[in-house]
Design an enzyme around this catalytic site. Structure first.
Site, PDB file in Angstrom:
ATOM      1  N   ASP A  74       6.201  -6.929  -1.837  1.00 53.92           N
ATOM      2  CA  ASP A  74       5.914  -6.504  -0.467  1.00 53.92           C
ATOM      3  C   ASP A  74       5.976  -4.984  -0.363  1.00 53.92           C
ATOM      4  O   ASP A  74       7.061  -4.402  -0.404  1.00 53.92           O
ATOM      5  CB  ASP A  74       6.915  -7.140   0.494  1.00 53.92           C
ATOM      6  CG  ASP A  74       6.635  -6.795   1.943  1.00 53.92           C
ATOM      7  OD1 ASP A  74       5.498  -6.376   2.249  1.00 53.92           O
ATOM      8  OD2 ASP A  74       7.556  -6.933   2.785  1.00 53.92           O
ATOM      9  N   ASP A 267      -0.201  -2.850   3.108  1.00 55.33           N
ATOM     10  CA  ASP A 267       0.908  -3.800   3.081  1.00 55.33           C
ATOM     11  C   ASP A 267       0.512  -5.072   2.318  1.00 55.33           C
ATOM     12  O   ASP A 267      -0.233  -5.908   2.828  1.00 55.33           O
ATOM     13  CB  ASP A 267       1.308  -4.140   4.519  1.00 55.33           C
ATOM     14  CG  ASP A 267       2.465  -5.122   4.594  1.00 55.33           C
ATOM     15  OD1 ASP A 267       3.076  -5.408   3.550  1.00 55.33           O
ATOM     16  OD2 ASP A 267       2.764  -5.592   5.708  1.00 55.33           O
TER      17      ASP A 267
END
Length: 542
Positions: A74, A267
């Site tokens: 992430d 992201d």
């Protein structure tokens, strides 16, 4: 134990110094299936809403002896954390602290993490964390253990925890943040301060899912060299979007609209391409009219199965769909370059309840993490993305993922001049609401109105009580005990009591000289029991 920890670090430093390490990435597609009334379907079949997320994971090991776990990569967060039990959430295996001879508890209940979707709570601990398939990347570090969670793990998640790769500025806890794992690798001089992600999206799980490269990027994973955009902030990976085009034509918004209320972020923990509502509306206006129905602002309209089969990309059934292009600022002032996002990437495969595959748009109007646009997985799978933190820049090079060979690689990225970028940072507006109110918006205003009416009624009830209090007829109990109802309000107060039995009425109590008695029924008898001083004790009916 301290000696063992020191030897581990020394051996790691001796074996590798600022090496470049390539790690396989595993992709997991969640395929939740739901009832028909949750979605709008144009074909008579039923499909899940919202779009199933893509999880890209790497293998890591924790503790002594090593316990192998899969961690979600992430770039939109900074903490490393693993689940410790089924109650905490996620699938097995779980990290078993009691089985590790090098485990140490640092701070219990010290972490409370919230994400755009989901949250978890846990402890700060310390142990040896290593990257599988890279035996020399091992370090004794602090991280989090998840003791409870809510919506952080989906019902068929494949990851056992999360590896946050963003900067320490957004690490938790805020008062004393844990250094991100990658930061600690860099500080130990195990790798240079740069990493890269190649995220592939084959539906065939036997095809390579991509690579994560620590310490640099891999030229064999892309066509040509990366083209770079400057990092605007060091927290999230924030970049500046200069324009947005549909089939090569700009949607015509001022540059600042793409970066409102803050910069665009890259992201890998988000599947969709998230855009502010104004950008979504302008994009929709540029989409060919016959295709607009498939780009729903509720993210729940689907392409009929007969029109396209995701398992056969060579059929070319999405060839007539538009290519979206996002322009990023170049590292030289006054320049920009395009990132093409083709329909095979922004139209994502989903299944109906009968296992039939079709497509759903992954372009969603939303504000994520307080940013303008969020470039999620759908924008990253076309490229090898280079996170060059050492030089405060992000690079993009067309990826060699297997499905890109089959569908033709995207065009080479070329730097081009832009006349004016002065408006790019000038317009900082909040996310505007949809042109049509969503059901959430309706519920919100209904709640506000009902809440306001409740406050008005409550104030009216209090006023009525004070006005009527001095003129009401004393109850039988008050007369028996000589309670003066006309005395000062400070001597008497009324409050609502607890519910004394399920399904029965609530009681109301009268307070007099510190005593609590029931006056819910003016005709109720005096209490039959008394305290040692002769005063009646509090009681409840039933």
């Amino acid at each position: 134990m301290a000696v063992s920890r020191a030897l581990t670090i020394v051996m790691a430093l001796a074996c590798v110094s600022e090496a470049i390490v390539s790690i396989p990435v595993h992709r997991h597609r969640v395929s939740r299936r739901v009832a028909r009334d949750e979605v709008t379907v144009l074909s008579g079949s039923t499909y899940p809403a919202p779009i199933p997320p893509d999880s890209y994971m790497i293998d890591m090991s924790i503790g002594t002896p090593p316990q192998q776990l899969k961690l979600l990569v992430d770039t939109g967060s900074s903490n490393l954390a693993v689940s410790i039990s089924a109650q905490a959430g996620g699938p097995p295996p779980y990290f078993q602290a009691a089985s590790s001879s090098t485990y140490q508890l640092v701070a219990a209940n010290a972490l409370d993490m919230e994400y755009v979707v989901g949250d978890w709570r846990g402890d700060i601990v310390q142990d040896i964390v290593a990257v599988e398939n890279a035996p020399n990347i091992s370090l004794d570090v602090s991280f989090g253990t998840i003791t409870s969670s809510s919506e952080f793990f989906t019902e068929d998640s494949a990851y056992n925890g999360i590896l946050g790769m963003a900067f320490s500025a957004i690490a938790q806890p805020q008062h004393h943040p844990i250094p991100p794992y990658f930061d600690q690798l860099v500080s130990a001089r195990l790798v240079p301060d740069v990493f890269a992600l190649q995220l592939c999206m084959p539906e065939d799980s036997s095809v390579d899912n991509g690579k994560m490269v620590l310490g640099g990027y891999d030229p064999s994973l892309s066509y040509g060299s990366p083209v770079y955009t400057p990092l605007m902030q060091e927290g999230y990976y924030s970049v500046l979007v200069t324009d947005f085009a549909v089939n090569g034509a700009s949607i015509g918004l001022a540059c600042g609209a793409y970066n409102s209320p803050s910069y665009t972020i890259v992201d890998s923990g988000t599947t969709e391409l998230l855009v502010p509502q104004a950008v979504f509306n302008a994009m929709l206006g540029a989409i060919p009219e016959g295709l607009r129905m498939y780009f729903s602002d509720q993210n729940n309209v689907y392409l009929p199965p007969a029109a396209c089969n995701p398992s056969q990309p060579s059929t070319g059934c999405l060839d007539g769909w538009p290519t979206l292009t996002i322009y990023l600022a170049g590292t030289t002032a006054g320049t920009e370059f395009p990132l093409a996002i083709r329909p095979w990437h922004y139209m994502r495969a989903v299944q109906d309840q009968n296992g039939v595959w079709t497509f759903q748009s992954a372009i969603v109007p939303a504000c994520n993490e307080g940013s303008g646009i969020t470039l999620g997985v759908v924008a990253m799978t076309e490229y090898q993305v280079v996170f060059d933190r050492a030089n405060s820049r992000l690079g993009f090079a067309p990826s060699t993922c297997a499905q890109n060979w089959q569908l033709r690689p995207p065009p080479a990225i070329a730097i081009q001049a832009r006349v004016d970028q002065s408006s790019c940072e000038a317009e900082k507006v909040s996310c505007s609401p949809p042109s049509q109110p969503s059901i959430f918006t309706v519920y919100f205003w209904v709640a506000v109105i009902c809440g306001g009416l409740a406050v008005i009624l409550a104030i009216g009830a209090v006023v009525w009580c004070f006005v009527s209090k001095g003129s009401r007829t004393p109850s039988r109990y008050e007369m028996l005990h000589n309670v003066d109802v006309s005395s000062s309000p400070r001597e008497h107060s009324v409050r609502l009591g607890d519910r004394y039995d399920a399904g029965r009425a609530e009681s109301e109590y009268y307070m007099h000289d510190g005593l609590e008695t029931d006056i819910a029924d003016d005709d109720s008898p005096a209490p039959a029991h008394a305290g040692a001083d002769g005063h009646p004790l509090p009681f409840r009916l039933g």
